[in-house]
Enzyme design. Sequence first.
Site, PDB file in Angstrom:
ATOM      1  N   ARG A  53       0.587  -0.920   0.096  1.00  0.00           N
ATOM      2  CA  ARG A  53       0.314   0.112  -0.218  1.00  0.00           C
ATOM      3  C   ARG A  53       1.207   0.617   0.308  1.00  0.00           C
ATOM      4  O   ARG A  53       0.515   2.259  -0.148  1.00  0.00           O
ATOM      5  CB  ARG A  53      -1.341   0.079   1.088  1.00  0.00           C
ATOM      6  CG  ARG A  53      -2.265   0.973   0.738  1.00  0.00           C
ATOM      7  CD  ARG A  53      -3.013   1.148   1.573  1.00  0.00           C
ATOM      8  NE  ARG A  53      -2.584   1.500   3.335  1.00  0.00           N
ATOM      9  CZ  ARG A  53      -2.439   0.699   4.180  1.00  0.00           C
ATOM     10  NH1 ARG A  53      -2.690   0.032   4.682  1.00  0.00           N
ATOM     11  NH2 ARG A  53      -2.165   1.915   5.398  1.00  0.00           N
ATOM     12  N   TYR A 106     -12.596  19.356 -15.035  1.00  0.00           N
ATOM     13  CA  TYR A 106     -13.148  18.069 -15.557  1.00  0.00           C
ATOM     14  C   TYR A 106     -14.109  17.898 -14.437  1.00  0.00           C
ATOM     15  O   TYR A 106     -13.904  18.385 -13.276  1.00  0.00           O
ATOM     16  CB  TYR A 106     -12.292  16.761 -14.553  1.00  0.00           C
ATOM     17  CG  TYR A 106     -12.715  16.051 -15.326  1.00  0.00           C
ATOM     18  CD1 TYR A 106     -13.776  15.226 -15.842  1.00  0.00           C
ATOM     19  CD2 TYR A 106     -12.664  14.552 -14.016  1.00  0.00           C
ATOM     20  CE1 TYR A 106     -13.622  13.375 -16.266  1.00  0.00           C
ATOM     21  CE2 TYR A 106     -13.120  12.876 -13.722  1.00  0.00           C
ATOM     22  CZ  TYR A 106     -14.174  13.138 -14.835  1.00  0.00           C
ATOM     23  OH  TYR A 106     -14.534  11.569 -15.262  1.00  0.00           O
ATOM     24  N   ASP A 177      -4.446  20.052 -14.078  1.00  0.00           N
ATOM     25  CA  ASP A 177      -4.836  18.713 -14.655  1.00  0.00           C
ATOM     26  C   ASP A 177      -3.999  18.786 -16.011  1.00  0.00           C
ATOM     27  O   ASP A 177      -4.535  19.407 -17.127  1.00  0.00           O
ATOM     28  CB  ASP A 177      -6.212  18.756 -14.956  1.00  0.00           C
ATOM     29  CG  ASP A 177      -6.760  17.189 -15.014  1.00  0.00           C
ATOM     30  OD1 ASP A 177      -6.033  16.835 -16.069  1.00  0.00           O
ATOM     31  OD2 ASP A 177      -7.361  16.657 -15.312  1.00  0.00           O
ATOM     32  N   LYS A 202      -5.981   7.989 -19.077  1.00  0.00           N
ATOM     33  CA  LYS A 202      -5.867   8.021 -21.006  1.00  0.00           C
ATOM     34  C   LYS A 202      -4.150   8.000 -21.835  1.00  0.00           C
ATOM     35  O   LYS A 202      -4.455   6.722 -21.492  1.00  0.00           O
ATOM     36  CB  LYS A 202      -5.795   9.494 -21.519  1.00  0.00           C
ATOM     37  CG  LYS A 202      -7.704  10.252 -19.875  1.00  0.00           C
ATOM     38  CD  LYS A 202      -8.902  10.148 -20.510  1.00  0.00           C
ATOM     39  CE  LYS A 202      -9.551  10.222 -19.759  1.00  0.00           C
ATOM     40  NZ  LYS A 202      -9.904   9.900 -18.324  1.00  0.00           N
TER      41      LYS A 202
HETATM   42  C1  LIG Z   1      -9.197  15.818 -17.638  1.00  0.00           C
HETATM   43  C2  LIG Z   1     -10.035  14.541 -16.637  1.00  0.00           C
HETATM   44  N1  LIG Z   1      -9.150  14.871 -15.905  1.00  0.00           N
HETATM   45  C3  LIG Z   1      -9.495  14.189 -15.233  1.00  0.00           C
HETATM   46  C4  LIG Z   1     -10.327  12.785 -15.421  1.00  0.00           C
HETATM   47  C5  LIG Z   1     -10.389  11.642 -14.228  1.00  0.00           C
HETATM   48  O1  LIG Z   1      -9.470  10.766 -14.713  1.00  0.00           O
HETATM   49  P1  LIG Z   1     -10.079   8.777 -13.974  1.00  0.00           P
HETATM   50  O2  LIG Z   1     -10.745   8.304 -14.993  1.00  0.00           O
HETATM   51  O3  LIG Z   1      -9.056   8.661 -14.118  1.00  0.00           O
HETATM   52  O4  LIG Z   1     -10.228   8.718 -12.634  1.00  0.00           O
HETATM   53  C6  LIG Z   1     -11.019  12.617 -15.798  1.00  0.00           C
HETATM   54  C7  LIG Z   1     -11.905  11.893 -16.775  1.00  0.00           C
HETATM   55  O5  LIG Z   1     -12.529  11.433 -17.578  1.00  0.00           O
HETATM   56  C8  LIG Z   1     -11.074  13.661 -17.060  1.00  0.00           C
HETATM   57  O6  LIG Z   1     -11.397  13.531 -18.538  1.00  0.00           O
END
Ligand SMILES: Cc1ncc(COP(=O)(O)O)c(C=O)c1O
Length: 379
Positions: A53, A106, A177, A202
């Site tokens: 962990r 997001y 992000d 992604k």
């Molecule tokens: C720009 C962006 N940041 C973060 C996330 C969250 O990622 P996760 O789905 O891996 O939790 C997403 C998910 O689609 C996203 O599009």
Amino acid sequence: MNTDDILFSHGEGDIPFKALSFPIFETTNFYFDSFDEMSKALRSGDYEYVYNRGSNPTTRLVEKKLAALEKCEDARLVSSGMSAITLSILHFLKREDHVVCVNEAYSWAKRFFRYLSKKFDVEVTFVPPNADEVLRALTRKTKLIYLESPTSMRMKVLDIRKITKVAKEQGIKTIIDNTWASPIFQNPKELGVDIVVHSATKYISGHGDVMAGAIAGSKEDMNGIFQDEFKSIGSVLSPIESWLILRGLRTLEIRMKRHYENALVVSDFLFEHPKVLEVNYPMNPKSQEYELASSQMSGGSGLMSFRLKTNSVGKVKEFVESLKVFKLAVSWGSYENLVVPRAAYGDCPKEDVNLIRIHVGLGDPSKLVEDLEQALRKI
Ligand SMILES: Cc1ncc(COP(=O)(O)O)c(C=O)c1O
């Protein structure tokens, strides 16, 4: 260190049995040869391998590569992009602090801020994705600025340097992000950002089969997040998934270059099409955002959006259902070609009914243009 070295050899050392591929250390535990060795590990905050962990050699290798790619001192992998976002936000905020967040971040990141606001009286100001708006919203109580650039629905680009200059002067932490550009095309640390988060679901994993997140930053911040949030909340990534990311990373640079080439072909086509009102792809020189975007990024990913010249949900439906190569599916960042009509969401504002997001994958871009062309002909 150049990108080839990071992707193909950095951190790998001598692999047992002269295997060329790094192993998956699928173990929950690590043993010690003596009381002293065990005691040293248990007393030390940064001893690497005690229990899974905390740290794992397969995962740690990927973390070292990600830190190097993002030009940060350290990085950690977690079980989803949302986990990367929530752990780093939690680390910098306490009760009644003020945070500024771009309103096109997001959706689940914004939802988490609303949760913090309800439960812990954190004061949140959502602002349009623009540096001046971000700076105007700062108060003496602001402890954190949360950014996403480009944003992932309208691909809005923020002037990151302008924001981080003021944030540093005022002792305010910044998180960004960076999922859209990937570390291949944008390194926010070099633009003054403290913490970089990714949905590694992604491009970083890149094959549409892994859920993961990544956090990168200074040794001090990363150690704080590791000790205070990561280990207690426990959103650890399994070694198998770390290994899948390692495999995906080998081709990250060539995949990103191909996404960019394909996205330029597709966005060029959309920019010229008479049934398209607006194209959101900041790394196309035809975009009004190109100058700022190209001062921060060296390329673009496969994610873009555009508006159809219609306000009819029926026409939007007909358009997306006529597409054959683009599949109706959320997420993005792998080889696949995907489409998301904004109108499919329950919270779609009236003015966004005509907004369509596509992810341009890794195949032949002429097939994608053909597909879009035949679907546009239908409406
Ligand atoms: C720009 C962006 N940041 C973060 C996330 C969250 O990622 P996760 O789905 O891996 O939790 C997403 C998910 O689609 C996203 O599009």
